[in-house]
Write an enzyme that holds these catalytic residues in place. Structure first.
Site, PDB file in Angstrom:
ATOM      1  CD  GLU A 175      -2.599   1.516   0.494  1.00 18.11           C
ATOM      2  OE1 GLU A 175      -3.306   0.845   0.055  1.00 18.11           O
ATOM      3  OE2 GLU A 175      -2.126   3.252   0.190  1.00 18.11           O
ATOM      4  NE  ARG A 184     -17.189   5.385   1.722  1.00 15.45           N
ATOM      5  CZ  ARG A 184     -17.128   4.464   0.761  1.00 15.45           C
ATOM      6  NH1 ARG A 184     -15.425   3.812  -0.068  1.00 15.45           N
ATOM      7  NH2 ARG A 184     -17.866   4.216  -0.581  1.00 15.45           N
ATOM      8  CE1 TYR A 215     -25.247   4.523   4.735  1.00 17.72           C
ATOM      9  CE2 TYR A 215     -25.902   4.699   3.053  1.00 17.72           C
ATOM     10  CZ  TYR A 215     -24.981   4.634   3.674  1.00 17.72           C
ATOM     11  OH  TYR A 215     -23.892   4.016   2.921  1.00 17.72           O
TER      12      TYR A 215
HETATM   13  P1  FAD Z   1      -9.560   1.918  -3.304  1.00 16.92           P
HETATM   14  O1  FAD Z   1     -10.207   2.142  -2.640  1.00 16.92           O
HETATM   15  O2  FAD Z   1     -10.216   3.496  -4.767  1.00 16.92           O
HETATM   16  O3  FAD Z   1      -8.111   1.512  -3.184  1.00 16.92           O
HETATM   17  C1  FAD Z   1      -7.296   1.557  -3.877  1.00 16.92           C
HETATM   18  C2  FAD Z   1      -5.815   1.629  -2.445  1.00 16.92           C
HETATM   19  O4  FAD Z   1      -4.650   1.387  -3.575  1.00 16.92           O
HETATM   20  C3  FAD Z   1      -5.617   2.825  -1.773  1.00 16.92           C
HETATM   21  O5  FAD Z   1      -5.313   1.929  -0.816  1.00 16.92           O
HETATM   22  C4  FAD Z   1      -4.472   3.565  -2.420  1.00 16.92           C
HETATM   23  O6  FAD Z   1      -3.522   3.859  -1.394  1.00 16.92           O
HETATM   24  C5  FAD Z   1      -3.463   2.515  -3.425  1.00 16.92           C
HETATM   25  N1  FAD Z   1      -2.662   2.755  -4.625  1.00 16.92           N
HETATM   26  C6  FAD Z   1      -3.501   3.140  -5.319  1.00 16.92           C
HETATM   27  N2  FAD Z   1      -1.879   3.449  -5.981  1.00 16.92           N
HETATM   28  C7  FAD Z   1      -1.291   2.270  -5.577  1.00 16.92           C
HETATM   29  C8  FAD Z   1       0.190   2.722  -6.097  1.00 16.92           C
HETATM   30  N3  FAD Z   1       1.080   2.530  -7.582  1.00 16.92           N
HETATM   31  N4  FAD Z   1       0.717   1.872  -5.320  1.00 16.92           N
HETATM   32  C9  FAD Z   1       0.662   0.708  -3.718  1.00 16.92           C
HETATM   33  N5  FAD Z   1      -0.894   0.944  -3.479  1.00 16.92           N
HETATM   34  C10 FAD Z   1      -1.493   2.854  -4.400  1.00 16.92           C
HETATM   35  N6  FAD Z   1     -19.127   0.790  -2.870  1.00 16.92           N
HETATM   36  C11 FAD Z   1     -20.121  -0.323  -2.571  1.00 16.92           C
HETATM   37  O7  FAD Z   1     -20.122  -1.236  -2.965  1.00 16.92           O
HETATM   38  N7  FAD Z   1     -21.972   0.439  -1.959  1.00 16.92           N
HETATM   39  C12 FAD Z   1     -21.921   1.686  -1.684  1.00 16.92           C
HETATM   40  O8  FAD Z   1     -22.525   2.394  -1.138  1.00 16.92           O
HETATM   41  C13 FAD Z   1     -20.943   2.529  -2.063  1.00 16.92           C
HETATM   42  N8  FAD Z   1     -21.368   4.103  -1.904  1.00 16.92           N
HETATM   43  C14 FAD Z   1     -20.504   5.075  -2.995  1.00 16.92           C
HETATM   44  C15 FAD Z   1     -20.672   6.202  -2.603  1.00 16.92           C
HETATM   45  C16 FAD Z   1     -19.594   7.697  -3.113  1.00 16.92           C
HETATM   46  C17 FAD Z   1     -19.568   8.670  -3.210  1.00 16.92           C
HETATM   47  C18 FAD Z   1     -18.629   7.128  -4.015  1.00 16.92           C
HETATM   48  C19 FAD Z   1     -17.379   8.052  -4.412  1.00 16.92           C
HETATM   49  C20 FAD Z   1     -18.619   5.085  -4.083  1.00 16.92           C
HETATM   50  C21 FAD Z   1     -19.074   4.792  -3.545  1.00 16.92           C
HETATM   51  N9  FAD Z   1     -18.505   3.149  -3.586  1.00 16.92           N
HETATM   52  C22 FAD Z   1     -19.475   2.443  -2.538  1.00 16.92           C
HETATM   53  C23 FAD Z   1     -17.475   2.312  -4.333  1.00 16.92           C
HETATM   54  C24 FAD Z   1     -16.739   2.038  -3.921  1.00 16.92           C
HETATM   55  O9  FAD Z   1     -16.602   2.808  -2.966  1.00 16.92           O
HETATM   56  C25 FAD Z   1     -15.744   1.517  -4.979  1.00 16.92           C
HETATM   57  O10 FAD Z   1     -15.628   0.821  -5.719  1.00 16.92           O
HETATM   58  C26 FAD Z   1     -14.205   0.899  -3.701  1.00 16.92           C
HETATM   59  O11 FAD Z   1     -14.052   1.079  -2.432  1.00 16.92           O
HETATM   60  C27 FAD Z   1     -12.686   1.220  -4.680  1.00 16.92           C
HETATM   61  O12 FAD Z   1     -12.882  -0.623  -3.806  1.00 16.92           O
HETATM   62  P2  FAD Z   1     -10.500  -0.474  -4.500  1.00 16.92           P
HETATM   63  O13 FAD Z   1     -10.116  -1.060  -3.014  1.00 16.92           O
HETATM   64  O14 FAD Z   1     -10.905  -1.143  -5.301  1.00 16.92           O
HETATM   65  O15 FAD Z   1      -9.895   0.757  -4.640  1.00 16.92           O
END
Ligand code: FAD
Length: 416
Positions: A33, A106, A214
């Site tokens: 990370e 979250r 909610y």
């Molecule tokens: P991210 O959460 O973006 O995690 C990526 C991680 O990778 C981060 O920790 C970052 O620091 C790390 N990273 C990035 N680049 C590098 C690198 N080069 N080297 C090492 N580490 C790196 N989803 C739902 O299922 N239900 C909901 O109710 C919902 N509501 C939402 C409401 C809003 C307003 C928004 C904006 C989104 C919502 N979502 C919801 C979507 C959800 O938040 C995301 O789809 C989800 O958090 C994505 O998770 P992820 O781990 O794929 O990516």
């Protein structure tokens, strides 16, 4: 440092979920990370039965329920006049799918997955920004900003919307929706909270805007989200989504919605981007997962859920492609992952865009939408079966969209 079986890049909900799933299959996993500490920004997240089913399989559902709220209903109202348009009975929904609809902070969901990874022995490394990926023939290597390298049999990129790894498979950029989200929480003692039913997930849909609320943490907090189309974004300005646009965007909405705006955090806002779907997520021994592969607009609340499903599906295919000596046939496991997940997520991404357009209609189109939603039977699950039923492991298991599935296939613990 010896090589792990798998490297996961990114410690968001997607990366942690995948790391846990693969460790559960007996693999050694190292997670890298870039941030100096693990964490999640924002407030609430909605988890439909296609996610709580997986949390249950992981043995984490009871803890998740104890941290969140299991609401009774999801209600959609018109943001202009406040009138109810349609609802889901979430207790009946739980009976149909066998698992609850859960809303959770979250940071509580992230913390739950982080603790599970720690207990399972995932090697968790912070301050590790991955800048480059390469296949090595029989494995893959990542290079950090520090110059250090790490190698494994498989590298999973879960590095989010602005993924560096995605460039291996697609020459694209995030797509701006011109919408921006403001978030905020209100403590239970506030008069604002006495005006809401904390057993409801409420969505107020309005012209160019919507408002969601909610309860969180057993009802100790009210989570609010206000989303609107930014006139500055439409005008092509760089400084879009600023707080001066927030109040103007909701000027036509009912008192209840407008009264919620002072509780939004005004020092941080989330510009809403997605990407066009891509159909190839695997480049030899490097695989995309979570927002890096399929960032959606959030209108059907499936972004984090898809990320959790990706990790679970990959874990199940590892189990099916593992020899007695513990070695994994990665080509077969990744081919099975690639065969099923991109098409499901493509459907979610395109439906999310259309759903957003429907929410934000004005004029005659808004009235037509409202008439159709009012006519919907509360207990018609044609619109949720393809999402909330058991996560498909093969393309054949993926249900048709908007077609009810037999109850027996909606409930089970997962498609195996
Ligand atoms: P991210 O959460 O973006 O995690 C990526 C991680 O990778 C981060 O920790 C970052 O620091 C790390 N990273 C990035 N680049 C590098 C690198 N080069 N080297 C090492 N580490 C790196 N989803 C739902 O299922 N239900 C909901 O109710 C919902 N509501 C939402 C409401 C809003 C307003 C928004 C904006 C989104 C919502 N979502 C919801 C979507 C959800 O938040 C995301 O789809 C989800 O958090 C994505 O998770 P992820 O781990 O794929 O990516």
């Amino acid at each position: 440092m010896s090589h792990p079986d798998v490297i996961v890049v990114g410690g968001g909900i997607g990366g942690l979920g995948a790391a846990y799933s693969l460790t559960r299959q007996g693999l050694g996993v190292r997670l890298l990370e870039r941030a100096p500490a693990f964490g999640e920004v924002g407030a609430g997240i909605q988890l439909a039965p296609n996610c709580t089913r997986i949390l249950d399989d992981y043995g984490l559902l009871d803890e998740a329920k104890s941290l969140g709220v299991v609401p009774d209903a999801m209600v959609m109202r018109d943001a202009v006049d406040g009138a109810e348009l349609t609802r889901l009975d979430l207790r009946d929904l739980e009976r149909r799918y066998g698992y609850p609809y859960l809303v959770i902070h979250r940071s509580d969901l992230h913390g739950l997955l982080l603790r599970a990874c720690e207990r399972a022995g995932v090697e968790l490394i912070t301050d590790a920004r991955v800048d480059a990926y390469e296949n090595t023939g029989g494995g893959a290597r990542v290079t950090l900003a520090s110059g250090a390298t790490h190698e494994a049999g498989l590298v999973i990129a879960a590095d989010g919307l602005h993924s560096a790894a995605r460039k291996l498979l697609a020459d694209d950029e995030p797509v701006s929706s011109a919408y921006v989200a403001y978030r905020g929480t209100v403590p239970a003692g506030s008069p604002r909270v006495s005006r809401v039913d904390l057993g409801e997930v409420a969505v107020y849909v309005g012209p160019g805007c919507h408002f969601v609320h909610y309860g969180l943490r057993g009802g100790k907090l009210l989570n609010q989200v206000a989303v609107f189309e930014s006139p500055k974004a439409l005008a092509g300005r760089e400084d879009w989504g600023t707080p001066d646009e927030l109040d103007a965007a909701f000027a036509r909405t009912c008192d209840f919605v407008r009264d919620g705006l002072p509780f939004m955090w005004r020092d941080k806002w989330w510009r809403m981007f997605d990407r066009d779907p891509i159909t190839t997520w695997v480049d030899d021994r490097i695989a995309l997962l979570g927002d890096c592969a399929h960032p959606p607009l959030q209108y059907i609340a499936q972004g984090a859920i898809m990320a959790v499903e990706d990790g679970w599906v990959l874990g199940e295919h590892v189990a099916r492609n593992r020899a007695a000596d513990g070695s994994v046939d990665w080509s077969a496991a990744l081919a099975a992952y690639q065969a099923v997940r991109p098409e499901h997520c493509r459907r979610v991404l395109t439906t999310s865009r259309t759903w957003g357009e429907l929410w934000h209609l004005d004029g005659l189109a808004r009235e037509q939408r409202n008439a159709l939603l009012r006519a919907r039977d509360t207990y018609d699950y044609a619109f949720t079966d393809w999402l909330y039923g058991p996560t498909a492991l093969t393309p054949e298991q993926e249900p048709d969209m908007f077609t009810p599935i037999p109850l027996s296939s909606a409930t089970g613990p997962g498609r195996r």
